[in-house]
Design an enzyme around this catalytic site. Structure first.
Site, PDB file in Angstrom:
ATOM      1  N   TRP B  94      28.647  31.862  70.929  1.00 29.96           N
ATOM      2  CA  TRP B  94      28.711  32.584  69.558  1.00 29.96           C
ATOM      3  C   TRP B  94      27.720  32.052  68.783  1.00 29.96           C
ATOM      4  CZ3 TRP B  94      34.014  34.491  68.229  1.00 29.96           C
ATOM      5  CH2 TRP B  94      34.104  35.200  67.028  1.00 29.96           C
ATOM      6  N   ARG B  96      24.945  30.669  69.274  1.00 30.99           N
ATOM      7  CA  ARG B  96      23.369  31.296  69.315  1.00 30.99           C
ATOM      8  C   ARG B  96      23.080  32.149  68.228  1.00 30.99           C
ATOM      9  NH1 ARG B  96      20.552  29.835  73.768  1.00 30.99           N
ATOM     10  NH2 ARG B  96      18.890  30.636  72.662  1.00 30.99           N
ATOM     11  N   HIS B  97      23.799  32.758  67.681  1.00 26.18           N
ATOM     12  CA  HIS B  97      23.397  33.797  66.588  1.00 26.18           C
ATOM     13  C   HIS B  97      23.174  33.004  65.278  1.00 26.18           C
ATOM     14  CE1 HIS B  97      24.586  37.513  69.011  1.00 26.18           C
ATOM     15  NE2 HIS B  97      25.369  36.471  69.701  1.00 26.18           N
ATOM     16  N   ARG B  98      21.762  33.063  64.720  1.00 26.90           N
ATOM     17  CA  ARG B  98      21.654  32.187  63.683  1.00 26.90           C
ATOM     18  C   ARG B  98      21.526  32.936  62.424  1.00 26.90           C
ATOM     19  NH1 ARG B  98      15.934  32.022  66.689  1.00 26.90           N
ATOM     20  NH2 ARG B  98      16.920  34.060  67.208  1.00 26.90           N
ATOM     21  N   GLU B 104      32.591  23.808  61.830  1.00 24.31           N
ATOM     22  CA  GLU B 104      33.353  23.523  63.050  1.00 24.31           C
ATOM     23  C   GLU B 104      34.117  22.273  63.064  1.00 24.31           C
ATOM     24  OE1 GLU B 104      30.953  23.555  66.440  1.00 24.31           O
ATOM     25  OE2 GLU B 104      32.606  23.723  68.056  1.00 24.31           O
ATOM     26  N   SER B 106      35.009  18.731  64.410  1.00 22.15           N
ATOM     27  CA  SER B 106      33.885  17.993  65.081  1.00 22.15           C
ATOM     28  C   SER B 106      34.716  17.012  65.997  1.00 22.15           C
ATOM     29  CB  SER B 106      33.242  17.174  63.872  1.00 22.15           C
ATOM     30  OG  SER B 106      32.591  15.981  64.741  1.00 22.15           O
ATOM     31  N   ARG B 108      33.298  14.472  66.959  1.00 19.45           N
ATOM     32  CA  ARG B 108      33.165  12.958  66.799  1.00 19.45           C
ATOM     33  C   ARG B 108      34.212  12.503  65.666  1.00 19.45           C
ATOM     34  NH1 ARG B 108      27.550  12.347  64.000  1.00 19.45           N
ATOM     35  NH2 ARG B 108      27.838  10.090  64.640  1.00 19.45           N
ATOM     36  N   LEU B 212      28.018  42.325  56.949  1.00 17.64           N
ATOM     37  CA  LEU B 212      28.399  43.343  57.844  1.00 17.64           C
ATOM     38  C   LEU B 212      27.235  43.675  58.832  1.00 17.64           C
ATOM     39  CD1 LEU B 212      30.684  44.851  58.680  1.00 17.64           C
ATOM     40  CD2 LEU B 212      30.323  46.629  56.648  1.00 17.64           C
ATOM     41  N   ARG B 222      27.781  41.491  71.721  1.00  9.98           N
ATOM     42  CA  ARG B 222      28.666  40.815  72.265  1.00  9.98           C
ATOM     43  C   ARG B 222      29.973  41.792  72.821  1.00  9.98           C
ATOM     44  NH1 ARG B 222      26.363  36.654  74.427  1.00  9.98           N
ATOM     45  NH2 ARG B 222      25.388  35.162  72.735  1.00  9.98           N
TER      46      ARG B 222
END
Lengths: 265, 265, 265, 265
Positions: B94, B96-98, B104, B106, B108, B212, B222
């Site tokens: 997902w 990879r779509h810039r 997100e 994390s 960490r 959109l 996708r």
């Protein structure tokens, strides 16, 4: 491209933090001079030549002015492409940057090709965990003394006498995952399903390309005390490799503090 | 936002392919009408009203013309935000779509917070693999009969009688990884190091926002026969949710074949 | 959208520098709270409520931290759309920002529609230059006393007694251009060719949409002493309009000096 | 860069539509082969060599497949930079593409420097309109017979016997604007204010850089029957120049109809 070099020094720096990780510059465009030419486009001028540290020229001062005033446009006329072998969790942090172009090996198609170790280092020539995944160096289990990131320090660090046990836990988990993966593949399960058991420490390979403005921005975020130590090791290597092609830009950016400091600096 | 709905239908569609996956629309901006208004900006006009399927109006025809001629600008004036729970390997495809914005959870920082199962479904209330990771449905081990992607079909599919064994291999691998992770955390190893053993099937949570135009482009890649079945399930849900807010755009885009067909269609 | 307001105050500020220029917010998404929610996504949390200036809450401190540390991601989850009437030379400076979406009236198609004055203010109801183009206010011919930009100051400023003559030169040049344009159109020359004689001071209309992160970045460059006075007037209006929808973000950004100061501040 | 060529042919093509316009490639990165290498990254492979038209190799077929399936990623690893002299209205259309990097001469700073004619062609060596602005060729006043764009055709085209008059109207309007500009500058009015009277046909100079994927997309929109004839002339030149560095890519893109046809083709 005869003059594209292997990144021996960068590679060495990388190996301490990410054994098995690699990085090399695969292509580039432009130069410190090309930045000046692009900047002078706005006044119809061109590059006039560099001075010396003692006696900086107008071009030196212009370069410094562009960086300090965040006039980012001229740096967009230079490019660099890197080829990288890194753990998936590093690739995930890296690819959050949406101003780069990526070409990555696909776990859907390549299977063993990605995982193929450069050398099989087990006693009988079999695959050892460190051949296909990141095994944290012993001191890494104690946290990251250089980090500015509180969460990245171990709250209650393991007893130094037990870090070897921690490393063994990781290696055993890797071996279990590898065996499960192989067994699924051997039974004919599609690679794209079988890989679901592989750990996020698994190595992947990709190319990353950005213009110099965006590499500088990336360095300011990744060669920095809040970044995770592993991606910071790649950022140190990227800075080192960029310095060879764009020495004045990288030096001036560091002088001005635009590239983040590592650790407690 | 009172009118932001839970995606019951979309959720059901998703559950077949990704048990434990979720998606909901968290925010949006614009409407079919806003697209017409942005398009009419170029001639100084505004929206004039929709017709019926039998008697399409000028606005209907303009919308169709914009989509067919790839006049993408007006669609950029609408936005949608989704909140998603998906396996890491889906999140990687997902992101990879810039052209989207992401926020997100994390690994960490959050550790258990990400992994925290919505319900602990084991017999004693303990954590089962399906609470924190994607366990492939039984038929998934046989490949993907709908795919256009040769590699995604199992070359030599497992004997249907053994798919339960395959699922058990995955579940056991997940359990091993979970135990290693917990043991490392219990010893005080930083979360950002301990997580290296977690599989790429582990669930993560993120928000994804795009205009959109870019959602339509994402759907064309996708919700399509070459995409991996799991991300396709999310794309089906995204299309369903977008249709409720932008019904004419989504219907027309599908009419024109701009949204990829699933499987052999 | 009932609550989208006309920008009376902003419009007044604008009119001093760009008589005939207009700006209004046409749509928006999100809120100060939505930024906090997006930021807390990384730790699985949500918004907890605002404090007071005397007693700031955790959300206040998080907002401040995000802005100071340039954690730009969460601000991408808010959007604002403006509808603008501005001279072409302002539109050119504005549209150099590649992170916005634009919909602009086209001089190829609309001809009189773009140029159509809101009111015909000439003595016989005919078109006056100020109806379709930017007539610089009298003091503008003396340079820009607020600017940090040396070139924008008049090297040898006109005699204040002659600024009326300067304005007349501009108005006459506009009238000549207008007559040539009309004569070409009357002879049947295509609009896209006839417009070549129109001055860069001609008004155009467009919509500009960006996320809040990019509006803040735009403000840092355009509401700033090096920007040309005319686009700075629009930037003052944009900041004013954004403040009504995102009051805490704009206030904090200004506190931290992230939005450039006008003139000698 | 010794092998960067002047675009003689492209320049000739350009001169018919935009007398005084120029374009040259200033820098580039990559090659047809680099595209194959980036594509093969996903399977861990590399380039294998080109075939012949009669006997295409796997690399030929892969290149064709990438273009046909819109797998745009690998084309992002090539770059090209052009240096352009074009009327402002062409620059405005060009710079609406947000995936390019630009460096443009600034009318705020350069004044005469931008306007400086390459040669002063008036009878006494003075500046003629065609030295600093686009004077439409005679047939241009009759509309654009090649266009697919109804508005760009002259509804009631001028009598061919009067096109010379139309051209004189343009030239006179340019001369009036030039004189007003010079008089304002002579009185000490800042350049950024004085330029407001200059027509949108005035020449500007800029550099434009994009990756090959985005150049292909630009060509599909600009070397196309709906684009205005003047920018189409630049697009023809861009395609010609790109073909010399990326011959297989440009040839295949044209074979597949991905680059728009001019006029009624």
């Amino acid at each position: 491209l005869a003059d594209i070099f292997d990144a021996h020094d960068a590679h060495d720096a990388l190996c301490g933090a990410v054994p098995g990780g690699t990085i090399r510059m695969a292509d580039y465009m432009g130069s410190d001079r090309a930045i000046i030419e692009a900047a002078r486009q706005s006044t119809g001028g061109t590059a006039r030549g560099w001075g010396t540290p003692e006696s900086p020229s107008g071009d030196d001062r212009l370069l410094r002015h562009l960086l300090r005033s965040r006039h980012t446009g001229p740096f967009e006329f230079c490019e660099a492409v890197f080829e990288v072998r890194a753990p998936i969790f590093v690739a995930r942090q890296w690819m959050r940057h949406r101003t780069q172009s990526y070409a990555e090996a696909s776990g859907r198609y390549t299977g063993d090709m990605v995982l193929q170790p450069p050398t099989r280092t087990g006693p009988e020539g079999e695959v050892a965990p460190r051949d296909w995944a990141w095994v944290p160096p012993l001191d890494r289990f104690l946290g990251d003394p250089e980090t500015k990131n509180k969460q990245a320090r171990a709250a209650a660090a393991p007893n130094p006498g037990t870090v070897r046990d921690c490393q063994t836990i990781v290696e055993n988990a890797y071996t279990e995952a590898w065996c499960a993966y192989q067994e699924l593949v051997d039974r004919g399960v599609p690679l794209e399903v079988a890989r679901t058991v592989l750990p996020v420490g698994t190595f992947t390979k990709f190319r990353a390309k950005a213009n110099l403005h965006n590499w500088l921005k990336w360095l300011s975020l990744r060669n920095e005390g809040h970044a995770q130590r592993e991606i910071r090791a790649y950022a140190v290597a990227v800075e080192d490799l960029l310095r060879r092609k764009f020495p004045r830009t990288i030096r001036t950016a560091r002088d001005l503090g635009l590239i983040g400091s590592v650790g407690g600096e």
